[in-house]
Design an enzyme around this catalytic site. Structure first.
Site, mmCIF file in Angstrom:
data_model
loop_
_atom_site.group_PDB
_atom_site.id
_atom_site.type_symbol
_atom_site.label_atom_id
_atom_site.label_comp_id
_atom_site.label_asym_id
_atom_site.label_seq_id
_atom_site.Cartn_x
_atom_site.Cartn_y
_atom_site.Cartn_z
ATOM 1 N N LYS A 14 47.531 -82.705 38.704
ATOM 2 C CA LYS A 14 46.791 -82.167 39.652
ATOM 3 C C LYS A 14 47.530 -81.464 40.598
ATOM 4 O O LYS A 14 48.728 -81.749 41.135
ATOM 5 C CB LYS A 14 46.198 -83.404 40.536
ATOM 6 N N ALA A 33 55.417 -87.202 42.888
ATOM 7 C CA ALA A 33 55.863 -85.665 42.580
ATOM 8 C C ALA A 33 54.698 -84.864 43.376
ATOM 9 O O ALA A 33 54.979 -83.902 43.339
ATOM 10 C CB ALA A 33 55.949 -85.276 41.194
ATOM 11 N N GLY A 70 49.543 -90.596 38.987
ATOM 12 C CA GLY A 70 48.812 -92.108 38.837
ATOM 13 C C GLY A 70 47.225 -91.832 39.039
ATOM 14 O O GLY A 70 46.601 -92.498 38.344
ATOM 15 N N ASP A 98 42.889 -89.512 45.446
ATOM 16 C CA ASP A 98 43.056 -88.325 44.592
ATOM 17 C C ASP A 98 42.285 -88.573 43.230
ATOM 18 O O ASP A 98 42.157 -87.931 42.417
ATOM 19 C CB ASP A 98 44.500 -88.037 44.255
#
Length: 286
Positions: free
Chosen positions: A11, A99, A104, A137
């Site tokens: 993403k 990152a 995840g 997210d």
């Protein structure tokens, strides 16, 4: 037994404006999110119990118990849909940890879609309470590979299909940046939103628009990991880079270029100079 697979794409936050904070602590965001072709790979096979195994370049340190968001997503789907069967899940971990590219969350979203197919049940919509509860997210990653404008606490999504065709170079300098610490480092949590998105823009016009936007988490993230600014400098000094910025809460940096040929040309000298860094040219999905 049949095994099915799904890719959990990286993403990418092309912008990330922090516009407020709710009384319950959740931050309000306004972000343009897209996805890269590179990602983790998840496979699933029907089973009596739930189990997760992990392999891949970044497998070390990935938990395989209920603290893993993949298993939490699986249990959420089981609970909502009343599933009694299990699954053996395997994660090929290709994306670096902590990152800023939603590893995840994308894994959890891909798991929700994969298991809905495996168990033959209706998938959960992105705004379902069980999805939102998994993390800010996860809803937008459930919309992958469609680019989205993400607002609120990540639960208000608007598809943005007007992205020009492009490629990217992802650079992670090998440092982990904890998201909570980055948010804590914000000087202010009430900043202006993005405004109107550039519908119908050419790639140079879109890059010019991006250069007027922000990632409000960049300053506190760079204070934690100065390597972020080093990576951005290396990218911006490469010929063909139209825009470069940090994704999410860092430390992955992103360069926008016209095509995969340009992406490989930008990536190569950085790969040679910084052999320990994660440097990947990849198409921009749209």
């Amino acid at each position: 037994m049949t095994t099915i697979k799904a890719t959990a794409p990286a993403k990418i936050n092309l912008t990330l404006h922090v516009t407020g904070q709710r009384t319950d602590g959740y931050h309000l965001l306004d972000s343009l999110v897209t996805f890269a072709e590179v990602g983790d790979v998840i496979s699933a096979t029907r089973a009596v119990d739930m189990r997760l195994t992990v392999s891949g370049h970044f497998a070390v340190g990935v938990p395989t118990d209920e603290s893993n968001l993949i298993l939490r997503a699986a249990e959420a789907l089981r609970s909502v849909r009343g599933i009694t069967m299990g699954a053996h899940l395997h994660l090929e971990k290709n994306l670096p940890h902590a990152a800023g590219i939603g590893g995840g969350s994308s894994d959890a979203a891909a798991t929700l879609k994969l298991l809905a197919e495996l168990w033959d049940v209706d998938p959960l919509p992105h705004d379902h309470d069980a999805v939102v509860a998994l993390g800010a997210d996860v809803p937008v990653c459930l919309r992958a590979p469609t680019p989205c404008r993400m607002r609120g606490i990540g639960d208000h999504l608007t598809d943005f299909t007007a992205l020009p065709r492009a490629a990217m170079v992802l650079v992670n300098p090998g440092v982990e940046v904890p998201t909570p610490a980055t948010f804590q480092g914000l000087k202010t949590k009430r900043n202006p939103s993005m405004g109107d998105l550039p519908t119908g823009a050419t790639l140079p016009e879109f890059a010019a628009w991006l250069n007027e936007q922000r990632n409000d988490l960049h300053p506190p993230a760079a204070a934690i990991a100065p390597e972020i600014d080093e990576a951005l400098t290396l990218l911006r000094n490469q010929r063909g880079v139209l825009w470069a910025g940090m994704s999410g809460s860092g430390a992955t940096c992103v360069a926008l270029v016209k095509d995969m040929g340009a992406a490989r040309q930008v990536a190569r000298p950085i790969q040679i100079r910084k052999g320990s860094w994660w440097v990947v040219p990849t198409p921009l999905l749209s």
